[in-house]
Motif scaffolding. Structure first.
Motif, short mmCIF file in Angstrom:
data_model
loop_
_atom_site.label_atom_id
_atom_site.label_comp_id
_atom_site.label_asym_id
_atom_site.label_seq_id
_atom_site.Cartn_x
_atom_site.Cartn_y
_atom_site.Cartn_z
N GLU A 682 67.64 -26.03 11.22
CA GLU A 682 67.06 -25.04 10.32
C GLU A 682 67.96 -23.81 10.16
O GLU A 682 67.72 -22.96 9.29
N ALA A 720 61.39 -25.83 2.97
CA ALA A 720 61.22 -27.22 3.40
C ALA A 720 62.05 -28.15 2.52
O ALA A 720 62.61 -29.13 3.01
N ASN A 745 61.17 -30.85 9.27
CA ASN A 745 60.22 -30.03 8.52
C ASN A 745 60.19 -30.32 7.03
O ASN A 745 59.52 -29.61 6.27
N HIS A 747 59.43 -32.23 3.41
CA HIS A 747 58.29 -32.94 2.80
C HIS A 747 58.82 -34.27 2.27
O HIS A 747 59.39 -34.35 1.18
N TYR A 771 55.24 -32.89 8.15
CA TYR A 771 54.94 -32.74 6.73
C TYR A 771 55.22 -34.00 5.93
O TYR A 771 55.27 -33.95 4.70
#
Length: 1087
Positions: A682, A720, A745, A747, A771
């Motif tokens: 991240e 995301a 994380n 989608h 997610y």
């Protein structure tokens, strides 16, 4: 007895010297002639060593000579290292201007070169002296071990064949023999197992059971050198040269439906071109059965079925031990220590028999048996040692060294494959096969893994199951004991204070010593090559100054905090571990460790930075900084051309000023990477940066882990999406076999997580992908063997997208293990079809609290033998799983029914309070029930038709266990129908045990004091009808003597002790009663 591998070691050093002599380094150091002399003398002395290996080395002079020679060879290896280090330094040093500093450096280099040359000359002189001494050695040819002829045993059944497992295994093998096989007219079957586990015993049972199935049965044993063939048939025994016996065998088999059993097969050459030709002349329906210790031999011989023999259970092992130790009397109160002896024998019948026979000459007292338990079984039984030694001598030179090294790990320690194979490489045990005409096809790590797998295949290491995917094992006690004896001139494991003044080990494993004992014990050991510390309190750094010849230094899990600059003096070091320590800094002198191959800093939380000089470790093959507290990493990877495993890569955005990580482009230069772990993804959200890693072009990359941290799990949609793009930019190539995504994380999963992009994928772990609502079409992955999905709370359904549309119509064709965990929203699972997951063996469901039923397609998984279900709070029943053998259910609040599991053998039930019915389980043999808060036995354990169990374990309150232990109690019918019963309190303490075959009932002191109903803690219960659970051949029926009739001294002492205990209990009760009466009187008088 390390001389058995000394010749191979000498050959390796000779080869290295040859390479060194033709290298430029010999010119630079002006030592080519001396190196050639050293090489020639070692070549000559290798032939003497090989003669010594064929000799029963009994004379002290010969052993002393071999020890001195070993030390010289190690010195030669050290010199080779120094030459390489100096050559590397000469090559990497930059040209300097003429100034005082450069003149000083030049003088220093000349001095070092002269020292090396002088050391080589000195070593040559030592070798010359050793060669002269060899002429005075008395080397006698060894005769074949007489044990070999003893093992030429026929098909006669042994007097003590124990346990139902032998009978069940025999029945299973008979069924396999009766099947029709279209691929071959004479299929071959293999019984596989480790040393002394009972392969021959099982084959004998099959031989006698199959009498009516075949026209003729033959039992054959071929000598190791293939010159002698021994044969039994219809009570006739013949032994002669192999060609003569081959002709006779052909006449016996020709035109007949036969069963040919070949016992104790060491290699496939017994079959190929020897017995296979004779077997082709039989009639249809003929069968061949072999016994072998090596699974690879069975595969190379083309066996259609492999049947692995398991060790004895503790109960069967104990029965065999006391049968051998007490042929004419009861065991008294020896059961506890006896069972520990069985465990130490690893359930091997061969070892249990030998120790049982040894115990016949030992007084039947607990303290005497305890001394036997604490002794070295290989030391007290020549038969055990000789049996293991035969298998050991079959190992290659390299495999011998690897096997002996395993014994450095403590008793019962779980050995990680990755850890020990790296240490083998660091010690120089493993080399890659090099052919001048072909490029190198395998890495040294792959060769080491082959050795590890071979030790597993031979049963010398026992695999440990691990759902996380790590390959782990344990070394059985007997084999570790043998290895320590075999390597006692080189290896030591224990407290270094126990090392004598004469013994100078090369490898030291410290398992139970204080910091002071370590300092004192190792100060005189100057030639150590390996130091392993296990949970040691050592916290100083003197070790870096004293042991400059170390190859392996494992300080993991110690209390060391400070690492000084003297670390740089350990120039021979290849393996260095500070894993799980409080080390705060690595000194810049680490760059001097030019031979370092493996640097392990895993979970060094206090380590804030690594020095810039670490980037100059040009021979580094593996770097593990995962879990370290690094905040500053100023070095680069551009010079680490050999790096193939990088764990804990920390990314940062391109152009960022901070040095808390690396730019992705640093990975582009690492072309040999086979394993990569990237953490805290991240940190960077730019897909162009991720693409600079060039993972797709890394053709050797096999293992990939991509992970985000858990600090910020609530993400904006735009962020995301950026995370997903970064993962897309980290697309690997098609060579990947293992992928792990942690705390992803994004989608939706990255597009490359597909069967088309990853055709070779075998292992996949999706952990914390919160997610992602839908899964990719994993069912189309034809090579997938292991799948773990954990923490995907967004998914309420696993549907047909999970299956996909496989080309051959079968989803997950090779999947063997499946873990679904922490999916609290999962309600239903459908979409798979009958015939899918045909290879699934192990399924675990954990934390699926809303799942109300098992998928229907599980009924058709014909290989599913193990199922574990934890915290499935809405699940009400487990039914119709025809192949299931092991079932564990825990904390399933609504589970009420388990039924129609026709092959179920082992059942564990923990805290399933509503379970009422367990039925349709005709093969159920072992039950563990843990309802520790109940005062009544669970209803499912009290069916109308009681279970006929081999082993019943109950964990419960004292009130419940008291009601189970009384012959007049409500639950005695459950207890008396089990062969062995063990009742434990919630704290793990044994409350009572019961053995049906001897009617032996043992109560703990706590149980006795609680009930006040029995006079003895060990007594004989009334006889109950017994099932035919033990196979006895030729044993007199009068042997079923009751314990209560024993008059041995041990029995008398037991009775005196229990009477005394009973009297003390009554006195305590009377004193307490008197005290209460006195208190009542005083209270009344006061009022």
């Amino acid at each position: 007895m390390m001389e058995t591998i000394l010749a191979g070691f000498a050959k390796d050093v000779v080869k290295s010297l040859g390479n060194l002599a033709i290298n430029e380094v010999s010119k630079v150091l002006c030592v080519r002639n001396e190196i050639n002399k050293l090489k020639g003398r070692l070549e000559f002395i290798t032939t003497i060593i090989m003669d010594a290996e064929q000799t029963v080395v009994q004379q002290a002079a010969t052993r002393s000579w071999l020890k001195r020679l070993r030390e010289i060879i190690y010195e030669a290896e050290n010199i080779i290292d120094r030459c390489r280090i100096e050559a590397d330094r000469h090559q990497t040093s930059q040209p300097q201007e003429c100034n005082p500093s450069s003149v000083f450096q030049y003088c220093r280099d000349v001095a070092i070169d002269c020292n090396i040359a002088n050391d080589i000359r000195g070593l040559n002189q030592k070798l010359e002296n050793v060669i002269s001494e060899s002429k005075m050695l008395h080397i006698n040819p060894v005769v074949e071990d007489p044990l070999r002829s003893y093992l030429d045993v026929g098909p006669d059944l042994e007097p003590h064949i124990v346990g139902k497992e032998v009978e069940n295994d025999c029945n299973s093998l008979i069924q396999l023999l009766q099947r029709e096989y279209t691929t071959t007219s004479c299929p071959l079957f293999a019984v596989i197992g480790t040393i002394g586990v009972g392969k021959t015993t099982l084959a004998r049972k099959v031989y006698h059971r199959a009498t009516a199935m075949f026209e003729i049965r033959l039992w054959v044993h071929v000598s190791k050198d293939l010159t002698q063939l021994t044969m039994w048939s219809n009570g006739r025994y013949t032994r002669a040269d192999t060609p003569e016996q081959q002709a006779f065998l052909r006449t016996c088999l020709e035109g007949k439906k036969f069963l040919l059993i070949i016992d104790d097969v060491w290699g496939e050459n017994v079959w190929d071109g020897l017995l296979e030709i004779q077997a082709q002349h039989g009639a249809p329906g003929s069968r061949v059965l072999i016994t072998t210790r090596d699974e690879r031999v069975a595969r190379r011989m083309g066996a259609v079925q492999h049947y692995r023999v398991k060790s004895l259970s503790e109960d069967d092992g104990w029965w065999l031990l006391h049968t051998m130790a007490f042929p004419n009397e009861s065991t008294g109160n020896m059961q506890d220590v006896g069972r520990r002896i069985v465990q130490k024998c690893n359930g091997l019948p061969m070892a249990i028999r030998r120790i049982g026979c040894y115990l016949r000459d030992v007084d039947p007292r607990e303290d005497d048996w305890e001394r036997v338990y604490l002794s070295d079984f290989c030391g007290i039984s020549r038969r055990i040692w000789s049996t293991i030694n035969m298998s050991y001598m079959e190992l290659s030179y390299r495999l011998k060294r690897c096997f002996l090294y395993c014994a450095l790990y403590p008793e019962g320690f779980v050995i990680e494959q990755q850890c020990i194979t790296r240490q083998w490489i660091a010690e120089g045990f493993i080399v890659t096969p090099q052919k001048s005409t072909q490029p190198q096809s395998t890495t040294v790590e792959e060769e080491a893994e082959k050795c590890y797998d071979e030790l597993l295949a031979r049963g010398l290491l026992l695999p440990e199951n691990d759902s996380g995917g790590a390959v782990r094992s344990k070394m059985p006690h007997l084999f570790r004991s043998f290895a320590l004896l075999q390597s006692q001139d080189e290896n030591f494991s224990g407290n270094p204070q126990d090392i004598g003044d004469v013994f100078k080990p090369c490898r030291l494993s410290i398992t139970n010593a204080s910091a002071e004992a370590i300092r004192y014990g190792i100060r005189k050991l100057k030639s150590l090559r390996t130091i392993l510390l296990f949970e040691s309190p050592l916290n100083d750094n003197d070790i870096f100054q004293k042991f400059t010849h170390l190859r392996v230094l494992d300080l993991g899990n110690t209390q060391i905090e400070c690492v000084t600059g003297s670390l740089g003096r350990m120039t021979h070091l290849r393996y260095l571990s500070f894993a799980n320590t409080q080390v705060r800094e690595i000194p810049g002198s680490i760059e001097n460790l030019r031979m370092l191959q493996f640097l392990i800093l895993q979970n060094s939380f206090h380590l804030n930075s690594l020095p810039q000089s670490a980037g100059r470790l040009i021979n580094l093959r593996s770097l593990d900084i995962s879990g370290a507290g690094l905040k500053r990493v100023p070095f680069r990877f551009s010079k680490m051309r050999e790096l193939n495993c990088l764990q804990g890569f920390l990314p940062r955005s391109a152009g960022a000023e901070n040095r808390s990580g690396w730019e992705f482009k640093e990975l582009s230069s690492l072309t040999k990477l086979t394993s990569l772990q990237i953490l805290k993804l991240e940190r960077t959200l730019i897909v162009e940066d991720a693409r600079q890693s060039a993972l797709e072009g890394k053709c050797h990359l096999k293992v990939l882990e991509l992970s985000c941290s858990t600090d910020d799990r609530i993400m904006e949609i735009s962020r995301a999406e950026n995370i997903k793009n970064v993962f897309e930019g980290l697309k690997p190539g098609p060579s990947i076999v293992s992928v792990k995504l942690v705390n992803y994380n994004g989608h939706g999963f990255p597009s490359w997580l597909s069967p088309f992009a990853l055709p070779l994928l075998q292992r996949l772990t999706l952990d914390g992908c919160l997610y992602c609502q839908f899964f990719p079409s994993l069912g189309q992955m034809e090579n997938l063997k292991f799948l773990a999905i954990t923490g995907s709370n967004l998914s309420s359904t696993i549907g047909p997208e999970f299956r996909g549309t496989p080309d051959n119509g079968v989803a997950f064709p090779k999947l063997e293990q499946l873990l679904i965990s922490r999916m609290s929203n999962l309600e239903s699972w459908w979409g798979l079809e009958e015939g899918d997951m045909p290879s699934l063996i192990n399924l675990r469901l954990d934390g699926c609290s809303k799942l109300d039923s098992l998928p229907y397609w599980l009924e058709h998984c014909t290989s599913l033998t193990s199922l574990q279900i934890d915290h499935a709070d809405k699940l009400e029943e487990i039914v119709n799983l025809p192949a299931l053998k092991q079932l564990r259910v825990q904390r399933n609040r609504l589970l009420t029914r388990i039924s129609n599991l026709e092959r179920l053998e082992d059942l564990q039930v923990l805290h399933c309070l509503r379970l009422e019915v367990v039925q349709g389980v005709p093969l159920l043999r072992n039950v563990h029930s843990d309802e520790r808060n109940l005062t009544e036995l669970p209803h499912w354990l009290r069916p109308q038709e009681p279970f006929m169990l081999r082993r019943l374990e109950i964990v419960g309150t004292e009130e419940l266990l008291d009601r189970c232990s009384s012959a007049s109690g409500p639950y005695w019918s459950v207890i008396q129908n089990a062969d062995h019963v063990y009742a434990n309190l919630p704290d793990g303490a044994l409350y009572f045990s019961f053995n049906k075959s001897t009617s032996y009932f043992h109560r703990s002191a706590r149980s006795l004091a609680q009930s006040l109903l029995y006079i003895s803690p060990s007594f004989t219960m009334p006889a109950v009808p017994q099932a035919d659970d033990v196979i006895l051949m030729g044993e007199p029926e009068s042997r079923n003597m009751q314990i209560g009739q024993s008059t041995s001294p041990s029995w008398v002492r037991t009775q005196l002790f229990t009477v005394l205990l009973f009297v003390v209990t009554i006195l305590m009760y009377l004193i307490l009663l008197a005290h209460n009466s006195s208190s009542t009187f005083i209270s009344f008088g006061t009022s």
